[in-house]
Scaffold this motif. Structure first.
Motif, PDB file in Angstrom:
ATOM      1  N   ASP A 243     -12.142 -36.964  16.923  1.00 11.39           N
ATOM      2  CA  ASP A 243     -11.664 -36.934  15.539  1.00 11.39           C
ATOM      3  C   ASP A 243     -12.524 -37.829  14.651  1.00 11.39           C
ATOM      4  O   ASP A 243     -12.894 -37.446  13.534  1.00 11.39           O
ATOM      5  N   LEU A 244     -12.824 -39.034  15.130  1.00 14.16           N
ATOM      6  CA  LEU A 244     -13.610 -39.960  14.313  1.00 14.16           C
ATOM      7  C   LEU A 244     -15.047 -39.473  14.132  1.00 14.16           C
ATOM      8  O   LEU A 244     -15.667 -39.753  13.100  1.00 14.16           O
ATOM      9  N   GLU A 245     -15.584 -38.768  15.104  1.00 13.67           N
ATOM     10  CA  GLU A 245     -16.920 -38.191  14.936  1.00 13.67           C
ATOM     11  C   GLU A 245     -16.912 -37.121  13.848  1.00 13.67           C
ATOM     12  O   GLU A 245     -17.859 -37.008  13.062  1.00 13.67           O
ATOM     13  N   ARG A 246     -15.835 -36.324  13.794  1.00 12.41           N
ATOM     14  CA  ARG A 246     -15.703 -35.345  12.709  1.00 12.41           C
ATOM     15  C   ARG A 246     -15.612 -36.059  11.355  1.00 12.41           C
ATOM     16  O   ARG A 246     -16.251 -35.666  10.377  1.00 12.41           O
ATOM     17  N   VAL A 247     -14.797 -37.110  11.310  1.00 14.77           N
ATOM     18  CA  VAL A 247     -14.639 -37.866  10.071  1.00 14.77           C
ATOM     19  C   VAL A 247     -15.977 -38.465   9.637  1.00 14.77           C
ATOM     20  O   VAL A 247     -16.334 -38.440   8.456  1.00 14.77           O
ATOM     21  N   THR A 248     -16.728 -38.995  10.592  1.00 11.83           N
ATOM     22  CA  THR A 248     -18.038 -39.576  10.283  1.00 11.83           C
ATOM     23  C   THR A 248     -18.946 -38.543   9.639  1.00 11.83           C
ATOM     24  O   THR A 248     -19.629 -38.816   8.642  1.00 11.83           O
ATOM     25  N   PHE A 249     -18.973 -37.341  10.198  1.00  9.84           N
ATOM     26  CA  PHE A 249     -19.819 -36.279   9.656  1.00  9.84           C
ATOM     27  C   PHE A 249     -19.444 -35.971   8.206  1.00  9.84           C
ATOM     28  O   PHE A 249     -20.315 -35.879   7.326  1.00  9.84           O
ATOM     29  N   HIS A 250     -18.152 -35.832   7.937  1.00  7.62           N
ATOM     30  CA  HIS A 250     -17.730 -35.482   6.581  1.00  7.62           C
ATOM     31  C   HIS A 250     -17.965 -36.632   5.603  1.00  7.62           C
ATOM     32  O   HIS A 250     -18.320 -36.396   4.436  1.00  7.62           O
ATOM     33  N   ILE A 251     -17.791 -37.870   6.063  1.00  8.33           N
ATOM     34  CA  ILE A 251     -18.050 -39.006   5.179  1.00  8.33           C
ATOM     35  C   ILE A 251     -19.545 -39.124   4.883  1.00  8.33           C
ATOM     36  O   ILE A 251     -19.939 -39.463   3.756  1.00  8.33           O
ATOM     37  N   GLN A 252     -20.391 -38.839   5.866  1.00 13.48           N
ATOM     38  CA  GLN A 252     -21.829 -38.822   5.605  1.00 13.48           C
ATOM     39  C   GLN A 252     -22.164 -37.792   4.523  1.00 13.48           C
ATOM     40  O   GLN A 252     -22.991 -38.057   3.640  1.00 13.48           O
ATOM     41  N   ASP A 253     -21.549 -36.623   4.620  1.00 15.53           N
ATOM     42  CA  ASP A 253     -21.796 -35.584   3.626  1.00 15.53           C
ATOM     43  C   ASP A 253     -21.336 -36.048   2.241  1.00 15.53           C
ATOM     44  O   ASP A 253     -22.048 -35.857   1.240  1.00 15.53           O
ATOM     45  N   MET A 254     -20.164 -36.659   2.164  1.00 15.66           N
ATOM     46  CA  MET A 254     -19.669 -37.168   0.892  1.00 15.66           C
ATOM     47  C   MET A 254     -20.590 -38.246   0.331  1.00 15.66           C
ATOM     48  O   MET A 254     -20.861 -38.301  -0.875  1.00 15.66           O
ATOM     49  N   THR A 255     -21.096 -39.111   1.212  1.00 18.01           N
ATOM     50  CA  THR A 255     -22.000 -40.173   0.784  1.00 18.01           C
ATOM     51  C   THR A 255     -23.258 -39.589   0.159  1.00 18.01           C
ATOM     52  O   THR A 255     -23.715 -40.044  -0.903  1.00 18.01           O
ATOM     53  N   ASP A 256     -23.818 -38.575   0.791  1.00 24.23           N
ATOM     54  CA  ASP A 256     -25.027 -37.941   0.258  1.00 24.23           C
ATOM     55  C   ASP A 256     -24.753 -37.279  -1.093  1.00 24.23           C
ATOM     56  O   ASP A 256     -25.554 -37.389  -2.030  1.00 24.23           O
ATOM     57  N   VAL A 257     -23.619 -36.565  -1.193  1.00 25.93           N
ATOM     58  CA  VAL A 257     -23.287 -35.874  -2.441  1.00 25.93           C
ATOM     59  C   VAL A 257     -23.113 -36.869  -3.584  1.00 25.93           C
ATOM     60  O   VAL A 257     -23.694 -36.710  -4.671  1.00 25.93           O
ATOM     61  N   LEU A 258     -22.318 -37.912  -3.357  1.00 28.94           N
ATOM     62  CA  LEU A 258     -22.065 -38.876  -4.424  1.00 28.94           C
ATOM     63  C   LEU A 258     -23.321 -39.652  -4.791  1.00 28.94           C
ATOM     64  O   LEU A 258     -23.557 -39.953  -5.972  1.00 28.94           O
ATOM     65  N   SER A 259     -24.153 -39.979  -3.812  1.00 27.61           N
ATOM     66  CA  SER A 259     -25.408 -40.683  -4.097  1.00 27.61           C
ATOM     67  C   SER A 259     -26.305 -39.829  -4.984  1.00 27.61           C
ATOM     68  O   SER A 259     -26.921 -40.330  -5.946  1.00 27.61           O
ATOM     69  N   ASP A 260     -26.394 -38.546  -4.660  1.00 28.54           N
ATOM     70  CA  ASP A 260     -27.211 -37.644  -5.475  1.00 28.54           C
ATOM     71  C   ASP A 260     -26.673 -37.539  -6.899  1.00 28.54           C
ATOM     72  O   ASP A 260     -27.430 -37.576  -7.875  1.00 28.54           O
ATOM     73  N   VAL A 261     -25.356 -37.387  -6.985  1.00 26.42           N
ATOM     74  CA  VAL A 261     -24.740 -37.233  -8.307  1.00 26.42           C
ATOM     75  C   VAL A 261     -24.984 -38.457  -9.186  1.00 26.42           C
ATOM     76  O   VAL A 261     -25.257 -38.347 -10.389  1.00 26.42           O
ATOM     77  N   ILE A 262     -24.918 -39.639  -8.591  1.00 27.53           N
ATOM     78  CA  ILE A 262     -25.010 -40.876  -9.365  1.00 27.53           C
ATOM     79  C   ILE A 262     -26.451 -41.236  -9.719  1.00 27.53           C
ATOM     80  O   ILE A 262     -26.757 -41.586 -10.864  1.00 27.53           O
ATOM     81  N   TRP A 263     -27.360 -41.131  -8.732  1.00 25.20           N
ATOM     82  CA  TRP A 263     -28.699 -41.692  -8.945  1.00 25.20           C
ATOM     83  C   TRP A 263     -29.833 -40.667  -9.044  1.00 25.20           C
ATOM     84  O   TRP A 263     -30.940 -41.042  -9.391  1.00 25.20           O
ATOM     85  N   GLU A 264     -29.569 -39.408  -8.720  1.00 24.69           N
ATOM     86  CA  GLU A 264     -30.624 -38.402  -8.806  1.00 24.69           C
ATOM     87  C   GLU A 264     -30.460 -37.576 -10.082  1.00 24.69           C
ATOM     88  O   GLU A 264     -29.353 -37.167 -10.424  1.00 24.69           O
ATOM     89  N   ASP A 265     -31.577 -37.331 -10.755  1.00 28.35           N
ATOM     90  CA  ASP A 265     -31.533 -36.586 -12.014  1.00 28.35           C
ATOM     91  C   ASP A 265     -31.825 -35.099 -11.849  1.00 28.35           C
ATOM     92  O   ASP A 265     -31.558 -34.308 -12.759  1.00 28.35           O
ATOM     93  N   ASP A 266     -32.417 -34.724 -10.716  1.00 29.48           N
ATOM     94  CA  ASP A 266     -32.887 -33.345 -10.576  1.00 29.48           C
ATOM     95  C   ASP A 266     -31.980 -32.484  -9.700  1.00 29.48           C
ATOM     96  O   ASP A 266     -32.397 -31.430  -9.223  1.00 29.48           O
ATOM     97  N   VAL A 267     -30.746 -32.938  -9.431  1.00 27.54           N
ATOM     98  CA  VAL A 267     -29.842 -32.129  -8.612  1.00 27.54           C
ATOM     99  C   VAL A 267     -29.059 -31.178  -9.509  1.00 27.54           C
ATOM    100  O   VAL A 267     -28.695 -31.538 -10.644  1.00 27.54           O
ATOM    101  N   PRO A 268     -28.771 -29.956  -9.037  1.00 27.45           N
ATOM    102  CA  PRO A 268     -28.100 -28.962  -9.888  1.00 27.45           C
ATOM    103  C   PRO A 268     -26.587 -29.075  -9.879  1.00 27.45           C
ATOM    104  O   PRO A 268     -25.897 -28.117 -10.205  1.00 27.45           O
ATOM    105  N   TYR A 269     -26.054 -30.201  -9.466  1.00 23.35           N
ATOM    106  CA  TYR A 269     -24.603 -30.363  -9.441  1.00 23.35           C
ATOM    107  C   TYR A 269     -24.230 -31.743  -9.968  1.00 23.35           C
ATOM    108  O   TYR A 269     -25.049 -32.671  -9.972  1.00 23.35           O
TER     109      TYR A 269
END
Length: 366
Positions: A243-269
């Motif tokens: 279960d925690l390995e699944r949670v880790t995977f999804h949190i990694q994905d959330m981390t990447d998405v939020l990092s892109d949204v906050i600090w990247e200018d060229d993402v389409p979302y």
């Protein structure tokens, strides 16, 4: 200092003490071995050290593999001697054959002993190769037997506490990551605190470390007489790990998405401004749930699950009422999908009409 502390950790000191006892006992009984074997007493302590492992089952396996490799190496040396006098060419060829034989399935740690034993018979045994080989094998076998016996009888190690604490530490780390991301969404953008955005690899490494420790704990129970005095449901530990390995995977994905949204200018979302507050509340409530100890207050855990589920559903409802923006894909849906899957992974068993994945069958053990 960390390396020095590990070298003198309690478990390492216990292993060193048992290795010393096993080596001393092996050397004490070595002269009692029959025939020419008594002349090669110094190999008995070596056998005891070879069999000394941090769990009982590992001692048996490692000792058996070493003896198998030793026997194969001795046989290889006798084949070489029967062909003719050893020469640089024949020794090179047979050492290469020994290394190849070390790749046989199941030989494990005995692979290094094949060429080593062959070379020792040729160089040390010399004209007395038969007696040397007999003494070498018998004394090593005696030492291995002593090593296994000492590891079995003197505080056979159990690594259950390390596994339990590592699962708890990973749960806390994952919860903290979610709480930090929730806090970032409520800060003025770009947020001043960005440590959380660089933790993705750390979380993956922590999950790998926990899997290793849980496997070690499971292995330490095999052939261990202390396991009945310290019962633990390892099947549940493997399910929690999964279960925690699944949670880790999804949190990694959330981390990447939020990092892109906050600090990247060229993402389409992007995350629409009106989504920040409900999304932060959903992430924070989920973080509080993930960090809750599964062995603690069950009612408190159920309450936190209900709170997290309500926050996620409230956020979904808020985003459903938001008008669609042209040209930009809202990333809120991606984060909400990850939160929904995290809730499915950590939900209490009595919170759903059907069992969680892994509840009907034992989680697979590698």
């Amino acid at each position: 200092m960390a390396g020095l502390s590990a070298a003198f950790a309690a478990q390492r000191l216990q292993l060193a003490g048992k290795a010393a006892i096993a080596a001393g006992l092996a050397f004490a009984i070595a002269p009692l071995m029959p025939g020419a074997a008594s002349h090669y007493a110094y190999y008995a302590p070596l056998g005891a050290l070879v069999a000394m492992y941090h769990n009982v089952a590992g001692s048996v396996k490692q000792g058996a593999q070493a003896l198998a490799g030793l026997a194969m190496g001795i046989g290889l040396a006798f084949v070489l001697v029967s062909i003719g006098a050893p020469s640089p060419l024949t020794v090179a060829v047979f050492m290469g054959v020994g290394v190849l034989l070390g790749g046989l399935p199941g030989i494990g740690s005995g692979s290094d002993w094949i060429p080593t034993a062959a070379l020792l018979v040729l160089l040390v045994g010399g004209s007395n190769a038969e007696d040397f080989s007999y003494g070498y094998l018998v004394q090593m076998a005696a030492g291995v037997a002593v090593g296994i016996a000492v590891n079995f009888l003197i505080f056979p190690p159990l690594h259950l506490n390390a596994a339990a604490s590592s699962l708890a530490d990973l749960r806390v780390a994952l919860g903290k990551q979610l709480l930090d991301m929730g806090a970032a969404l409520k800060e003025k953008w770009p947020p001043e605190h960005e440590d959380w955005s660089r933790r993705s690899d750390e979380l993956a490494e922590a999950a790998r470390s926990v899997r290793h420790l849980v496997k070690e704990a499971d292995a330490s129970r095999r052939a261990n007489p202390r396991r009945k005095l310290h019962p633990r449901d390892m099947d549940q530990d493997f399910r929690d790990l999964q279960d925690l390995e699944r949670v880790t995977f999804h949190i990694q994905d959330m981390t990447d998405v939020l990092s892109d949204v906050i600090w990247e200018d060229d993402v389409p979302y992007a995350i629409p401004l009106q989504d920040n507050e409900p999304l932060a509340d959903a992430i924070t409530a989920t973080g509080q749930l993930v960090s809750t100890d599964t062995d603690g207050n069950e009612q408190g855990r159920r309450d936190r699950y209900d709170a997290a589920k309500a926050a996620v559903e409230a956020c979904m409802a808020a985003t459903a009422r938001r008008p669609a923006d042209q040209g930009t894909v809202p990333a809120s849906e991606s984060v909400l999908l990850s939160l929904h899957r995290i809730l499915r992974a950590v939900r209490p068993q009595d919170q759903a009409g059907r069992p969680r994945p892994g509840d009907e069958a034992q989680a697979p053990r590698p």
